[in-house]
Design an enzyme around this catalytic site. Structure first.
Site, mmCIF file in Angstrom:
data_model
loop_
_atom_site.group_PDB
_atom_site.id
_atom_site.type_symbol
_atom_site.label_atom_id
_atom_site.label_comp_id
_atom_site.label_asym_id
_atom_site.label_seq_id
_atom_site.Cartn_x
_atom_site.Cartn_y
_atom_site.Cartn_z
ATOM 1 N N GLU A 1 0.825 -1.211 0.000
ATOM 2 C CA GLU A 1 0.000 0.000 0.000
ATOM 3 C C GLU A 1 0.860 1.262 0.000
ATOM 4 O O GLU A 1 0.533 2.254 -0.657
ATOM 5 C CB GLU A 1 -0.958 -0.004 1.191
ATOM 6 C CG GLU A 1 -2.080 -1.016 1.075
ATOM 7 C CD GLU A 1 -2.977 -0.779 -0.138
ATOM 8 O OE1 GLU A 1 -3.050 0.380 -0.620
ATOM 9 O OE2 GLU A 1 -3.584 -1.753 -0.615
ATOM 10 N N TYR B 1 -5.694 6.852 4.576
ATOM 11 C CA TYR B 1 -5.891 5.834 3.543
ATOM 12 C C TYR B 1 -5.152 4.545 3.889
ATOM 13 O O TYR B 1 -5.735 3.454 3.858
ATOM 14 C CB TYR B 1 -5.434 6.327 2.160
ATOM 15 C CG TYR B 1 -5.359 5.164 1.204
ATOM 16 C CD1 TYR B 1 -6.526 4.614 0.683
ATOM 17 C CD2 TYR B 1 -4.146 4.532 0.917
ATOM 18 C CE1 TYR B 1 -6.485 3.483 -0.133
ATOM 19 C CE2 TYR B 1 -4.095 3.411 0.114
ATOM 20 C CZ TYR B 1 -5.275 2.894 -0.411
ATOM 21 O OH TYR B 1 -5.238 1.765 -1.189
ATOM 22 N N ASP C 1 -8.951 4.962 -2.542
ATOM 23 C CA ASP C 1 -7.827 5.451 -3.336
ATOM 24 C C ASP C 1 -8.384 6.112 -4.598
ATOM 25 O O ASP C 1 -9.600 6.316 -4.709
ATOM 26 C CB ASP C 1 -6.844 4.319 -3.664
ATOM 27 C CG ASP C 1 -7.415 3.288 -4.635
ATOM 28 O OD1 ASP C 1 -8.616 3.378 -5.001
ATOM 29 O OD2 ASP C 1 -6.658 2.374 -5.042
#
Length: 360
Positions: free
Chosen positions: A51, A134, A152
């Site tokens: 990520e 996020y 995202d």
């Protein structure tokens, strides 16, 4: 099956998960839906690492880096124990180098403060160095199956179209996040988050979305209104300012002088060629790092950063041997020219080095 907060959300989630079960992308950091349902558990370290790497970067660009990182540093403890310069060099070319510095800080915090285990909640993850909303949501959902709203750029686009959210970005983000939370299921939230990302990456693309193949086409308000391709709405882009600078190639006895950039700021902590102090806010001063004879070559390097464009001239040193004290004052090291590819230079300076080698 307990799902979302309303029937419409449950239907959307069910349709998307069914599509994901049949069409999920095979990615090196991902456990397949079948394996996950058979009891396989994601490795939070691999989820977190992927990520961080994927922020503002494509899957194609990240895949090789991810495989090299996990081969060299297979656990968060191994990454935490690595020297800063080794991690930064391994990251070279992936861009957005603040991510690499945050990666190191976060790995060391997990290793030293959490006994090598990532917190399993959004709040706990968000407290780690360099982990924002996020990343915390993504790791909580994908690694620990927490029902978190993971948004995202791909999910942003899917949700803006699904609910025909015409408010321009960034003002629309609060509504997009709320709508994402509304349709996120209580069961399989990790698979749902990845399914949303896949949908945006493969079908609900920026241009020419494949609406006829989309499992959510019948729910999509933007498709019904004929405005899907125009969403999410974005304000006009501001022109990037142009900056100019100079990089300096100093070669002696088959070695080139490299410097370690300051830990904070543009390309912080990376090895690089000496330069003249250019930045996002100003041009360089064209003053070389040492006095002597210099040859400016006709091989400028252009590079686009997020907030500005840079044109970097190249000057080659033609003077006498440089004193060791001068090198120490520059925080410099000599590096074999024939091994320059192993120095871990960021893309800008790798391009400059390549041009200098051709003209030296």
């Amino acid at each position: 099956m307990k799902m979302c907060k309303d029937d419409a959300g449950a239907s959307i989630a069910a349709a998307l998960l069914a599509h994901y079960d049949a069409h999920a992308r095979d990615l090196p950091w991902r456990i397949s839906p079948a394996a996950r349902q058979a009891g396989a558990v994601p490795d939070p370290y691999r989820v977190w690492l992927s990520e961080v790497m994927l922020q503002q970067t494509t899957v194609a660009a990240v895949t090789g880096y991810f495989e090299r990182f996990t081969s060299r540093w297979p656990t968060v403890e191994a990454l935490a124990a690595a020297a800063d310069e080794e991690v930064l060099a391994a990251w070279a070319g992936l861009g957005y180098y603040a991510r690499a510095r945050n990666l190191i800080a976060c790995a060391r915090s997990v290793a030293s403060d959490h006994a090598g285990r990532f917190p399993d909640s959004e709040a706990g993850l968000r407290a780690l160095p360099g982990v924002g909303d996020y990343t915390a949501a993504a790791v909580a959902a994908i690694a620990f199956d927490r029902p978190a709203a993971v948004v995202d750029a791909n999910v942003e686009r899917v949700v803006a179209r699904l609910f025909a959210i015409e408010t321009p970005l960034p003002a629309a983000r609060a509504e997009i996040r709320a709508r994402t939370a509304q349709i996120t299921p209580q069961e399989r939230p990790g698979d749902f988050a990845q399914a949303m990302m896949d949908l945006g990456a493969t079908l609900c693309t920026v241009r020419n979305p494949s609406c006829l193949l989309c499992p959510l086409a019948s729910y999509c308000m933007a498709r019904a209104a004929g405005i899907a391709e125009s969403l999410p709405a974005k304000p006009p882009k501001k022109p990037r300012p142009q900056r100019n600078g100079t990089a300096f190639w100093i070669e002696q006895d088959g070695q080139v002088l490299l410097v370690q950039r300051p830990g904070k700021g543009m390309l912080g902590g990376m090895r690089a060629l000496p330069d003249d102090g250019w930045s996002a806010r100003r041009n360089g001063d064209a003053v070389p790092p040492v006095t002597g004879q210099w040859l400016t070559i006709d091989a400028a390097v252009s590079h686009i950063f997020t907030h500005f464009s840079l044109e970097l001239a190249l000057a080659l040193y033609r003077g006498p041997q440089i004193d060791k004290v001068v090198i120490e004052n520059l925080n410099g090291i000599w590096w074999p020219v024939e091994q320059i590819a192993e120095a871990g230079l960021p893309t800008l300076f790798a391009k400059a080095a390549s041009a200098a080698i051709q003209h030296r």
